[in-house]
Design an enzyme around this catalytic site. Sequence first.
Site, mmCIF file in Angstrom:
data_model
loop_
_atom_site.group_PDB
_atom_site.id
_atom_site.type_symbol
_atom_site.label_atom_id
_atom_site.label_comp_id
_atom_site.label_asym_id
_atom_site.label_seq_id
_atom_site.Cartn_x
_atom_site.Cartn_y
_atom_site.Cartn_z
ATOM 1 N N ARG A 1 22.914 35.101 20.001
ATOM 2 C CA ARG A 1 24.074 34.225 20.028
ATOM 3 C C ARG A 1 24.255 33.581 18.653
ATOM 4 O O ARG A 1 23.301 33.426 17.898
ATOM 5 C CB ARG A 1 23.906 33.143 21.097
ATOM 6 N N LYS B 1 18.853 29.617 25.241
ATOM 7 C CA LYS B 1 19.269 28.606 26.209
ATOM 8 C C LYS B 1 18.059 28.095 26.980
ATOM 9 O O LYS B 1 17.153 28.850 27.309
ATOM 10 C CB LYS B 1 20.297 29.192 27.182
ATOM 11 N N HIS C 1 30.259 36.844 19.241
ATOM 12 C CA HIS C 1 29.885 37.272 20.594
ATOM 13 C C HIS C 1 30.266 38.741 20.823
ATOM 14 O O HIS C 1 29.626 39.435 21.616
ATOM 15 C CB HIS C 1 30.549 36.372 21.631
ATOM 16 N N ARG D 1 27.437 40.658 19.777
ATOM 17 C CA ARG D 1 26.394 40.587 20.814
ATOM 18 C C ARG D 1 26.673 41.644 21.892
ATOM 19 O O ARG D 1 25.765 42.378 22.303
ATOM 20 C CB ARG D 1 26.380 39.184 21.418
ATOM 21 N N HIS E 1 18.943 36.915 28.744
ATOM 22 C CA HIS E 1 19.642 36.633 29.996
ATOM 23 C C HIS E 1 18.631 36.237 31.073
ATOM 24 O O HIS E 1 17.615 36.924 31.246
ATOM 25 C CB HIS E 1 20.419 37.858 30.487
ATOM 26 N N TYR F 1 27.228 45.347 30.972
ATOM 27 C CA TYR F 1 27.235 46.328 29.884
ATOM 28 C C TYR F 1 27.105 47.752 30.402
ATOM 29 O O TYR F 1 27.485 48.691 29.709
ATOM 30 C CB TYR F 1 26.124 46.004 28.876
#
Length: 312
Positions: free
Chosen positions: A164, A188, A258, A261, A284, A293
């Site tokens: 990110r 995150k 992004h 990404r 994730h 994806y």
Amino acid sequence: MGESVPKAAERDVPPPSVISLIDEFCDYLELVKGRSAATIKGYRRDLLDLADYLGSDGLKEFTLPELRAWLAHSANNGLSRATLARRTAAARVFSTWASRHGHIPSDEAARLVTPKVNRELPTVLRPDQAEAMVTSTADNASSDDPVAIRDIAIIEMLWATGMRVAELCSLDLGSIDRAGSSARVIGKGNKERVVPFGKAAAEALKRWETEARPKLMKKTTNALFLGVRGGRIDPRQVRRIVDTAAHNAGVSAHISPHSLRHTAATHLLEGGADLRVVQEMLGHSSLQTTQIYTHVSAQRLKDAYRQAHPRA
């Protein structure tokens, strides 16, 4: 016909206690849950709008019917499904937290249904388009321009790692394992992961660190990537770098960090990488997030088939 629900402007101003409670909740999201600044900002904005809607009665009006009325009011004002979904999530998380801490008698928002969002497939570059972004950056500056050398390293790293933009900006010199060609990334929830990168990114990064970074550094800092003023680069600068590179490369779609990404994840899957490996690389928490994806790869396969097969 029933009574119409009054608009927020027709209600009393929410009491300061509700505002302070929202601030306390946002501190909890940051310090305990480790939510991103963007998520906290969005939740705060949604909850302040809810507080304004509920008015002076504040938490006394924090009931399921009132919450549904607030969401209906938001929809009538033209808010998108994605925004309504986020508002629902904000109300539900706040409700759970507030009930656990005794601010409301029960978890009123637990039964709110999140609106379904029509999720569009992300923009993904072909390998030649991503390569063109790198070469166009080099072609539009002198060979020893430190800013261009930095920009090339940034694009290569984003494409190689799928990290990110905030993760890239927070990288320090010590985050990079140069011998192992990998980066230690804080994602995150302050979760750490190690992300590998290839030869092209490693070479671009080495050139940036040895040739260009010392020219931009105006004060002592451990930040890996620097802005033109010598401090740590910020996400807005990186977005401009990527946007300019895409424009110079002739890429018609709007390309953001992004997008790179998404591109990295799709190229990995198309190259045969396992879905769980891609999940771990992207950071994730849910495999379901990574699975989008597979749909991108399948769509690209279908498009290629239609263009190439005589019976398509």
